[in-house]
Design an enzyme around this catalytic site. Sequence first.
Site, short mmCIF file in Angstrom:
data_model
loop_
_atom_site.label_atom_id
_atom_site.label_comp_id
_atom_site.label_asym_id
_atom_site.label_seq_id
_atom_site.Cartn_x
_atom_site.Cartn_y
_atom_site.Cartn_z
N ASP A 266 0.87 -1.18 0.00
CA ASP A 266 0.00 0.00 0.00
C ASP A 266 0.91 1.23 0.00
O ASP A 266 2.14 1.13 0.14
CB ASP A 266 -0.96 0.00 1.20
CG ASP A 266 -2.18 0.89 0.94
OD1 ASP A 266 -2.15 1.72 0.00
OD2 ASP A 266 -3.17 0.79 1.69
C1 NOJ Z 1 -3.96 4.00 0.18
C2 NOJ Z 1 -5.14 3.12 0.36
O1 NOJ Z 1 -5.07 2.43 1.59
C3 NOJ Z 1 -5.33 2.09 -0.75
O2 NOJ Z 1 -6.53 1.44 -0.58
C4 NOJ Z 1 -5.22 2.76 -2.09
O3 NOJ Z 1 -5.43 1.81 -3.11
C5 NOJ Z 1 -3.87 3.43 -2.21
N1 NOJ Z 1 -3.74 4.43 -1.18
C6 NOJ Z 1 -3.63 4.04 -3.58
O4 NOJ Z 1 -4.38 5.17 -3.74
#
Ligand code: NOJ
Length: 717
Positions: A266
């Site tokens: 993530d």
């Molecule tokens: C953080 C989030 O937790 C995740 O779900 C998301 O896909 C990513 N950022 C990318 O934007």
Amino acid sequence: MTEAQLKDLLTQMTTEEKVGQLLQLATPFFKGASDRGEITGPMENMNINEEDIKHTGSVLGASGARETINIQKTHLEENRLGIPLLFMSDIIHGFKTIFPVPLAIGCSWDIELAEKSAAVAAKEAAASGVHVTFAPMVDLSRDPRWGRVMESTGEDPHLNSQFARAFVRGFQGDLDNDAHKVASCVKHFAAYGAPEGGRDYNTVDMSEWMLRENYLPAYKAALEEGCEMVMTAFNILNGIPATGNESLMRGILREEWGFDGVLISDWGAVKELIPHGVAEDQKQAAELALKAGVDIEMMTSCYTNHVQELIEEGSLEESTLDEGVLRILQLKNKLGLFDNPHRFASEEDEKKYILSPEHRRASRELAAKSIVLLKNEDVLPLNAEKKVALVGPFASNTDILGPWSWGGSAEDTVTVETGLNQQLKDLAVAKGTDLRDGNEEDLKAALQTAEQADVVVVALGEHSDWSGEAGCLADIRLPEVQLDLLKKMKQLGKPVVAVLFNGRPLDLREVTEHADAVVEAWYPGTEGGNAVADILLGKVNPSAKLSMSMPYSVGQVPVYYNSYSTGRPKDAPDAQERYVSQYLDIPNEPLFPFGYGLSYSQFEYGELQLSADRMTKEDTLTVTVDVTNVSDIPGEEVVQLYVRDNVGQVVRPTKELKDFRKVALQPGHTETVTFQITEPQLRYYHANMEHTSDPGEFTVFVGTNSQDVKAKRFRLE
Ligand code: NOJ
């Protein structure tokens, strides 16, 4: 390209080029991007240079055919081996045509429409140049304080798994042949939905038994459906951050489940191994994450800056790097990017598909099927001839798309006012109050408007920033000014309908007390106002059922239907008055249980019939029940089947959803609903983590929600 050609390509790559494939950067870093602007600062912070950007493997957040084509073209001119970029974006509940938030979709119990919503999102996004969506998010959650409950389909492993499969089918289908599909990336592995106290990014600590029973099934279901990618979670799990968790990633995901697709961290999660306190510096963070099997590092540069060094000093095998790079090349190849690096990106198709009448219809249909009728004391459906006052901060508000709808726009959004105006003859509107702050003048105007009306519709709720990532709340009641507006409306002595726009189950005690009807609209999306009007006017008969319990108060949280019985259950025949498992000040039960939702029709359930009172492991037990629409309105009912293993080697939940059917019934009609139970449905994780069943007695329940059921017993031999 053939597999041999891909492997050959890998041999031609320098270590630097290989490491580049593991880096994911946001759109502004790329030369072809229209908003490149000033990136020297961010590049310095990440300690990356123009050369690193040339080697980068994937882009975060790019969309728009012209933009993605430009970025790709410029990149291919500069990338020595001509390796195309992968464009990944968060297309969560629609791209430009926004669908209801996933929690609302969960309440539709409509697997087909859920699949269609993802297919629509994929079509729009693919035309806009997106290759991969960071969805579905399938994190089971039992805590409405957590802002991201709106992003999941709820609290049940079976229902979540069904939706996980549907979303993957809709987004991705058969990537090889289907037009306008995007690869999907299931997230957040694992157990991100169980942070302590419902606070985002917080500690997750749970037994392997609990993890396997409840939290892992939906990720596994998505992968069984062919989901191409997995994203790690921000949280620690039993002491080890998910992003550096080798037993989770290499153990469960790759070895046990055989996942050979791309695993992405993530945002910033590799570097976060440092504040978590398991890595001393970025170099150690890179080593931990890559060894754990994380292929792509999103938005930090620990890999870029340290993997080569780690290999040179012998701390990391070059083959570990190669493994990850090959998987990324394979995905690019599967998406056809080596032959057509722009894939479906086309400005012409964008115009054709985005917000097309067909897409808007699909969004409106699913939104109406996601709206849960929680209370109705002879007020709804509204009579179109009556004078209606619409008051409240959501009356004319376009903030009904919900979090993760960055592609949607206010101009394209149908507000409740617009929706109701299409279907009512006499509508008067007054805001009454803002979300958190009110003033005398607004309140007075709303009271005057309401005084003229036959019925008052009060549109209340949460700002979309109050849920979603990092949108956690300790108080899950509506703000005082909104409750006050509702009470004042009730005091006028007219029928009051509360319509709610929010991203989490709320404590609705005061709302249900002061409103004659309560309609939970969640964040219904682009066509939200039309869908709400369809429900309020009875053009669509409500059929949605809660996929997450609505707590009585935050003090009960977590409260969920598939809980375990204690040794001192409150409802035992010999229960004492005091020494039982209970709160002294509130009930144990939620305000509205899982599976609950009203209709304008009325359904009656006949007695349960079982084809036998015992079954062997090879048998199929047939469960039938007659469901009759005893009203004069056609309607749909979600008939739910639950099972309890009465005596297990390990304690079993008091009820577990095993199946459900949505039936459409004309007035006076009866349908015999049939379910089949086979032994695999009765298996569970034992103390040694074996997934087997125990012979003995079970109870099967069928009903209209998780509490209101008919029951019968049978034995498994
Ligand atoms: C953080 C989030 O937790 C995740 O779900 C998301 O896909 C990513 N950022 C990318 O934007």
